[in-house]
Scaffold this motif. Structure first.
Motif, PDB file in Angstrom:
ATOM      1  N   HIS A   5      32.521  30.533  37.276  1.00  0.00           N
ATOM      2  CA  HIS A   5      31.773  31.758  37.565  1.00  0.00           C
ATOM      3  C   HIS A   5      30.286  31.432  37.540  1.00  0.00           C
ATOM      4  O   HIS A   5      29.799  30.755  36.619  1.00  0.00           O
TER       5      HIS A   5
ATOM      6  N   ASN B  69      26.435  33.344  37.968  1.00  0.00           N
ATOM      7  CA  ASN B  69      25.604  34.527  38.186  1.00  0.00           C
ATOM      8  C   ASN B  69      24.169  34.174  37.840  1.00  0.00           C
ATOM      9  O   ASN B  69      23.794  33.006  37.826  1.00  0.00           O
ATOM     10  N   SER B  70      23.347  35.179  37.548  1.00  0.00           N
ATOM     11  CA  SER B  70      21.910  34.918  37.394  1.00  0.00           C
ATOM     12  C   SER B  70      21.388  35.074  35.971  1.00  0.00           C
ATOM     13  O   SER B  70      20.231  34.767  35.713  1.00  0.00           O
TER      14      SER B  70
ATOM     15  N   VAL C 229      27.580  42.406  34.688  1.00  0.00           N
ATOM     16  CA  VAL C 229      28.229  41.148  35.059  1.00  0.00           C
ATOM     17  C   VAL C 229      28.241  40.181  33.879  1.00  0.00           C
ATOM     18  O   VAL C 229      29.267  39.559  33.568  1.00  0.00           O
TER      19      VAL C 229
ATOM     20  N   HIS D 157      28.735  35.588  41.796  1.00  0.00           N
ATOM     21  CA  HIS D 157      28.621  36.998  41.416  1.00  0.00           C
ATOM     22  C   HIS D 157      27.297  37.589  41.927  1.00  0.00           C
ATOM     23  O   HIS D 157      26.208  37.144  41.541  1.00  0.00           O
ATOM     24  N   ASP D 158      27.415  38.575  42.790  1.00  0.00           N
ATOM     25  CA  ASP D 158      26.274  39.300  43.370  1.00  0.00           C
ATOM     26  C   ASP D 158      25.429  38.415  44.276  1.00  0.00           C
ATOM     27  O   ASP D 158      25.824  37.321  44.666  1.00  0.00           O
TER      28      ASP D 158
END
Length: 408
Positions: A42, A44-45, A52, A128-129
């Motif tokens: 996974h 993400n930021s 998230v 993610h996103d």
């Protein structure tokens, strides 16, 4: 540069046995048998702040507990990049932005600097996103299956921005949306996977009397009048300004307090600006409390939600609205705007009340304050709705179903 996760929870699927139906646990066991050993990454930021990050804090270790080789990494970026991606976030929700070549350059350069975050040995890479979407530049020479998980509502995304980002998203083998209504035609497989809350996290677990008393004292929580609460980032799309206006209408008839509890996230530089505007609007009103909490104030949020009489989520746009899920899980009566994924959670007159504008919001608040029996019944039904649909074991099963289908 790869930054390893600083948040690790020691949990396993067995810990959720008291919350999940036995049939669900059996289905998870059967599906996981064929997926054991699969590597899923996974990306993400941020590790801290936002839905998230909270999801991944629980999902990653529970995936490992059933035999998946799950990991969670983030991209490294500066304030300039997050200013760009916050503008992108707003443009997803229909706000007009000055979409410039400079923005594109900042986005591309940050993506290029983070390509080594991608695990070349992962069987599944989940982006993610939109912040890490540029990492799909690595997709062509990667052996695994790639998924873009869009946690925000993309229905009214700015056409120019979508023309730019969809080029990256279309490289993935599949896209995930919270609801079918959000689907975009990328030419790849589509899955619909609403998020979930973790009943065992500090934000959602049962609290002791000592914990409750300590937090309430630290936050100077009022006890002499009913309390209305909204929990959210300080974000215009959460419309805390409208909550203040509605509350002032209600207070004219029913003495009460309003608490607006929120904070900032590493990838949201706009929050302090919204907070300043909100403080100016409230103007030291003695019945309105604004709490600027740390992104790690999970126990504080938990106690606030459990101790308030009514919980509001007045979002103009909403990808899903996990603060609503949190409130339902705690058996609280909820009044929410009919935005995005909130409609999957708050079923009007059954699991909560929906209010499409300030007048309706004020009316619903008055109704619940005057009828505690209705508030209690809505809360009980809301809790069961959350248990059946929006907690970690359900989410894990949905993920396993997705991974299994992608292998075919």
């Amino acid at each position: 540069m790869v930054i390893k996760a600083g948040v690790e929870r020691n949990i396993s699927l067995n810990d959720y046995a008291s919350f999940a139906d036995e049939e669900l646990l059996d289905r998870i066991d059967k599906l996981s048998t064929g997926l054991r050993g699969a590597a899923i990454q996974h990306i993400n930021s941020t590790f801290i702040g936002g839905g998230v990050a909270e999801i991944l804090q629980s999902l990653t270790p529970i995936m490992r507990s059933i035999g998946l080789r799950a990991k969670w990494d983030i991209i490294s970026a500066g304030e300039e990049f997050f200013g760009v991606t916050k503008a992108f976030h707003n443009a997803f929700h229909g706000e007009k932005i000055d979409f410039s070549e400079k923005m594109k350059e900042i986005y591309r350069l940050t993506a290029a600097a983070n390509l080594d975050v991608v695990d070349r040995n992962a069987d599944y890479v989940v982006i993610h996103d939109q912040q890490p979407l540029g990492l799909t530049d690595r997709k062509a020479d990667h052996r695994g299956r790639w998924v873009w998980y869009c946690h925000i509502d993309p229905v009214n995304v700015d056409a120019r921005l979508w023309g730019f980002l969809s080029h990256y998203a279309a490289r993935c083998d599949a896209a995930i949306y919270h609801m079918a209504e959000y689907a975009k035609n990328l030419g790849s497989r589509q899955f619909f996977l609403p998020p979930a809350i973790d009943p065992l996290s500090d934000k959602n677990r049962e609290v002791t009397a000592a914990e409750r008393d300590r937090v309430l004292q630290e936050l100077d929580f009022p006890h002499d009048k009913p309390v209305i609460l909204q929990v959210s980032r300080f974000d215009r799309l959460k419309n805390p300004f409208g909550v203040v206006d509605a509350f002032r209408q209600v207070r004219a008839d029913i003495p009460s307090y309003l608490i607006l509890a929120g904070g900032a996230a590493d990838d949201d530089p706009e929050g302090l600006e919204v907070l300043a505007e909100l403080l100016a609007k409230v103007d030291n009103d003695p019945d309105i409390r604004i709490l600027n909490l740390s992104p790690t104030s999970h126990l504080e949020i938990n106690v606030l939600q459990r101790s308030s009489d009514i919980i509001v989520q007045n979002s103009i746009r909403e990808g899903f609205g996990l603060t609503v899920t949190e409130a339902l899980w705690k058996g609280k009566s909820v009044v929410a705007a009919p935005a995005g994924g909130i409609l999957k959670q708050v079923i009007h007159e059954q699991t909560g009340l929906l209010a499409k504008d300030g007048e309706e919001l004020a009316g619903c608040l008055r109704r619940l304050l005057k009828d505690p029996g209705l508030a209690r019944d809505l809360g009980l039904r809301g809790k069961e709705h959350a248990r059946k649909n929006f907690i970690t074991p359900v989410y894990l099963y949905n993920w396993l179903s997705l991974m299994d289908e992608m292998r075919a």
